[in-house]
Enzyme design. Structure first.
Site, PDB file in Angstrom:
ATOM      1  N   ASP A 176      31.470  57.396  23.482  1.00 39.73           N
ATOM      2  CA  ASP A 176      32.658  56.902  24.192  1.00 39.73           C
ATOM      3  C   ASP A 176      33.210  58.015  25.071  1.00 39.73           C
ATOM      4  O   ASP A 176      33.132  59.191  24.693  1.00 39.73           O
ATOM      5  CB  ASP A 176      33.729  56.454  23.180  1.00 39.73           C
ATOM      6  CG  ASP A 176      34.626  55.348  23.728  1.00 39.73           C
ATOM      7  OD1 ASP A 176      34.544  54.226  23.203  1.00 39.73           O
ATOM      8  OD2 ASP A 176      35.380  55.617  24.690  1.00 39.73           O
ATOM      9  N   GLY A 223      39.328  53.882  25.105  1.00 40.26           N
ATOM     10  CA  GLY A 223      39.147  53.811  23.653  1.00 40.26           C
ATOM     11  C   GLY A 223      40.050  54.806  22.933  1.00 40.26           C
ATOM     12  O   GLY A 223      40.746  55.612  23.571  1.00 40.26           O
ATOM     13  N   PHE A 239      29.173  48.300  24.737  1.00 42.15           N
ATOM     14  CA  PHE A 239      30.500  47.692  24.952  1.00 42.15           C
ATOM     15  C   PHE A 239      31.301  48.404  26.040  1.00 42.15           C
ATOM     16  O   PHE A 239      32.453  48.039  26.264  1.00 42.15           O
ATOM     17  CB  PHE A 239      31.329  47.752  23.657  1.00 42.15           C
ATOM     18  CG  PHE A 239      30.714  47.015  22.502  1.00 42.15           C
ATOM     19  CD1 PHE A 239      30.991  45.683  22.285  1.00 42.15           C
ATOM     20  CD2 PHE A 239      29.856  47.663  21.629  1.00 42.15           C
ATOM     21  CE1 PHE A 239      30.421  45.003  21.220  1.00 42.15           C
ATOM     22  CE2 PHE A 239      29.286  46.995  20.555  1.00 42.15           C
ATOM     23  CZ  PHE A 239      29.566  45.660  20.354  1.00 42.15           C
ATOM     24  N   SER A 280      37.184  45.634  32.095  1.00 47.22           N
ATOM     25  CA  SER A 280      37.113  44.202  31.767  1.00 47.22           C
ATOM     26  C   SER A 280      38.334  43.391  32.201  1.00 47.22           C
ATOM     27  O   SER A 280      38.583  42.334  31.642  1.00 47.22           O
ATOM     28  CB  SER A 280      36.903  44.039  30.260  1.00 47.22           C
ATOM     29  OG  SER A 280      37.992  44.607  29.563  1.00 47.22           O
ATOM     30  N   TYR A 282      34.497  41.328  38.184  1.00 50.26           N
ATOM     31  CA  TYR A 282      34.201  41.596  36.766  1.00 50.26           C
ATOM     32  C   TYR A 282      33.041  40.724  36.290  1.00 50.26           C
ATOM     33  O   TYR A 282      32.029  41.217  35.782  1.00 50.26           O
ATOM     34  CB  TYR A 282      35.452  41.360  35.914  1.00 50.26           C
ATOM     35  CG  TYR A 282      35.156  41.339  34.444  1.00 50.26           C
ATOM     36  CD1 TYR A 282      34.557  42.437  33.826  1.00 50.26           C
ATOM     37  CD2 TYR A 282      35.451  40.212  33.664  1.00 50.26           C
ATOM     38  CE1 TYR A 282      34.259  42.410  32.465  1.00 50.26           C
ATOM     39  CE2 TYR A 282      35.168  40.188  32.313  1.00 50.26           C
ATOM     40  CZ  TYR A 282      34.567  41.284  31.718  1.00 50.26           C
ATOM     41  OH  TYR A 282      34.264  41.252  30.388  1.00 50.26           O
ATOM     42  N   ARG A 285      41.937  27.958  26.248  1.00 49.80           N
ATOM     43  CA  ARG A 285      40.890  28.957  25.989  1.00 49.80           C
ATOM     44  C   ARG A 285      40.329  28.792  24.581  1.00 49.80           C
ATOM     45  O   ARG A 285      40.967  28.208  23.702  1.00 49.80           O
ATOM     46  CB  ARG A 285      41.474  30.381  26.103  1.00 49.80           C
ATOM     47  CG  ARG A 285      41.933  30.757  27.510  1.00 49.80           C
ATOM     48  CD  ARG A 285      40.740  30.974  28.435  1.00 49.80           C
ATOM     49  NE  ARG A 285      41.146  31.384  29.767  1.00 49.80           N
ATOM     50  CZ  ARG A 285      41.480  30.534  30.752  1.00 49.80           C
ATOM     51  NH1 ARG A 285      41.472  29.232  30.541  1.00 49.80           N
ATOM     52  NH2 ARG A 285      41.811  30.996  31.935  1.00 49.80           N
TER      53      ARG A 285
HETATM   54  N1  UDP Z   1      48.258  34.423  29.659  1.00 48.78           N
HETATM   55  C1  UDP Z   1      49.632  34.227  29.770  1.00 48.78           C
HETATM   56  N2  UDP Z   1      50.452  35.299  29.591  1.00 48.78           N
HETATM   57  C2  UDP Z   1      49.978  36.551  29.278  1.00 48.78           C
HETATM   58  C3  UDP Z   1      48.594  36.737  29.139  1.00 48.78           C
HETATM   59  C4  UDP Z   1      47.764  35.651  29.356  1.00 48.78           C
HETATM   60  O1  UDP Z   1      50.091  33.121  30.056  1.00 48.78           O
HETATM   61  O2  UDP Z   1      50.786  37.499  29.113  1.00 48.78           O
HETATM   62  C5  UDP Z   1      47.352  33.284  29.836  1.00 48.78           C
HETATM   63  C6  UDP Z   1      46.335  33.502  30.930  1.00 48.78           C
HETATM   64  O3  UDP Z   1      46.851  33.072  32.172  1.00 48.78           O
HETATM   65  C7  UDP Z   1      45.163  32.647  30.431  1.00 48.78           C
HETATM   66  C8  UDP Z   1      45.269  32.718  28.913  1.00 48.78           C
HETATM   67  O4  UDP Z   1      46.617  33.135  28.642  1.00 48.78           O
HETATM   68  O5  UDP Z   1      45.367  31.309  30.811  1.00 48.78           O
HETATM   69  C9  UDP Z   1      44.320  33.719  28.298  1.00 48.78           C
HETATM   70  O6  UDP Z   1      44.431  34.941  29.014  1.00 48.78           O
HETATM   71  P1  UDP Z   1      43.803  36.303  28.503  1.00 48.78           P
HETATM   72  O7  UDP Z   1      44.169  37.373  29.502  1.00 48.78           O
HETATM   73  O8  UDP Z   1      44.188  36.542  27.084  1.00 48.78           O
HETATM   74  O9  UDP Z   1      42.248  36.043  28.504  1.00 48.78           O
HETATM   75  P2  UDP Z   1      41.233  35.548  29.682  1.00 48.78           P
HETATM   76  O10 UDP Z   1      41.039  34.080  29.430  1.00 48.78           O
HETATM   77  O11 UDP Z   1      41.855  35.856  31.009  1.00 48.78           O
HETATM   78  O12 UDP Z   1      40.001  36.331  29.415  1.00 48.78           O
END
Ligand code: UDP
Length: 324
Positions: A31, A36, A72, A76, A140, A220
């Site tokens: 790392d 990290g 990893f 990201s 990304y 999600r």
């Molecule tokens: N999200 C939100 N508020 C936050 C962070 C994320 O409303 O402070 C929403 C974001 O728009 C997405 C979902 O939560 O619809 C998941 O976002 P996250 O960044 O956790 O993961 P991603 O799906 O982008 O990888």
């Protein structure tokens, strides 16, 4: 086995180290500690090296024999990748190429690669399986898809065996082992919800409630980080009997909206969570839910954490114990 975990001081990498150690494997963590945490390296030796510095990589491989590498190390964050694509292509693609070359020089022929649902872009079906079109909509996702392509070419040219694991939304923690999600600038939903609940952060910002979903907020597929670690370990065995480059989608196959996550976290925390509704965040698809049938069938992967509340509770217990 002796495994090299590149990025083992980070969120998913540290859970990987715990899992492998518990299974009796030896781990070494590589790392550069840019994102990290030294204190997250609780299993195995930490060697500080940088994927962008091939000579530092050679020093890691000299005098150590690794049976496989788990990779990893990556930037990201979708939004950041849009603002600074060169940094993403340099770190995620050029850095990985350096790692692959040093593996080849030292005759290490097995790699498990951390990929992402972002390789798919905007979904054209309810459940995303491995055959879904791959049209990333941000640098990304594009950087990860480029590496997946390099791995296919490396399999035919050099016989490298690899497995790319495309995570949907990694979540949760292992508070009993003192590891969890700790990003300097937190952008992920569950940690932000929990910080808002604890009063350690501002009120949660919900990014958009006008999506074409049942309650208007994005949906999600949340998968526990320990289940991700389990899949990586299974991939090691899979590659023994399956040469070539493989890819699997990893999720629970069930979608939860932002509002549902807030409600579940409120139940876990036993308090209501302050939030405001804001504009949509650029680059967020409305729904991302995995079909992990292939991983279940071919790797024998069975996620242990199938209840969103349990996943959130593990993260909550960890957050409660943190000073930040
Ligand atoms: N999200 C939100 N508020 C936050 C962070 C994320 O409303 O402070 C929403 C974001 O728009 C997405 C979902 O939560 O619809 C998941 O976002 P996250 O960044 O956790 O993961 P991603 O799906 O982008 O990888």
């Amino acid at each position: 086995m002796h495994l090299l975990i590149c990025g083992g001081a980070g969120y998913i990498g540290s859970h990987m180290a715990q899992w492998l150690s518990a299974q009796g494997h030896r781990v070494t963590v590589l790392d550069n500690l840019s994102t990290g945490h030294r204190e997250a390296v609780r299993w195995g030796e930490l060697v500080e090296a940088d994927l962008l510095d091939p000579s530092s990589l050679d020093r890691v491989f000299l005098g150590r024999h690794f049976d496989a590498v788990m990779h990893f190390c990556a930037f990201s964050l979708v939004g950041e990748s849009v603002r600074d694509p060169y940094a993403y292509y340099r770190n995620n693609v050029a850095g990985t190429l350096n790692l692959l070359e040093v593996m080849r020089r030292h005759d290490v022929q097995r790699l498990v690669f951390s990929s992402t649902a972002a390789v798919f872009g905007n979904p054209v079906s309810d459940l995303i399986d491995e055959e879904h079109p791959k049209v990333p909509i941000n640098p990304y996702g594009a950087s990860k898809l480029m590496v997946e392509r390099i791995l296919v070419d490396a399999a035919s040219a050099y016989g490298l065996r690899s497995t790319a694991l495309r995570y949907f939304n990694a979540a949760g923690a292992l508070p009993e082992h003192g590891i969890g999600e700790a990003h300097a600038c937190e952008t992920h939903l569950i940690p932000n919800v929990l910080k808002a609940a604890l009063g350690k952060g501002p009120a949660l910002k919900v990014f958009g409630d006008d999506y074409p979903t049942p309650d208007g907020t994005c949906v999600r597929d949340y998968v526990h980080v320990q289940d991700l670690a389990q899949a990586h370990a299974l991939a090691l065995g899979y590659m023994e009997s399956h040469p070539g480059a493989h890819a699997f989608n990893l999720g629970n196959g069930q979608g939860f909206s932002v509002r549902e996550v807030i409600a579940a976290a409120g139940e876990v925390a036993g308090r209501s969570i302050p939030y405001t509704v804001e504009q949509r965040r650029p680059g967020d698809p409305a729904v991302l839910v995995a079909s992990s049938d292939r991983a279940r069938r071919e790797l024998g992967w069975t996620p242990a954490w199938t209840d969103l509340r349990d996943i959130i509770r593990s993260a909550w217990d960890w957050h409660c114990a943190q000073p930040f």
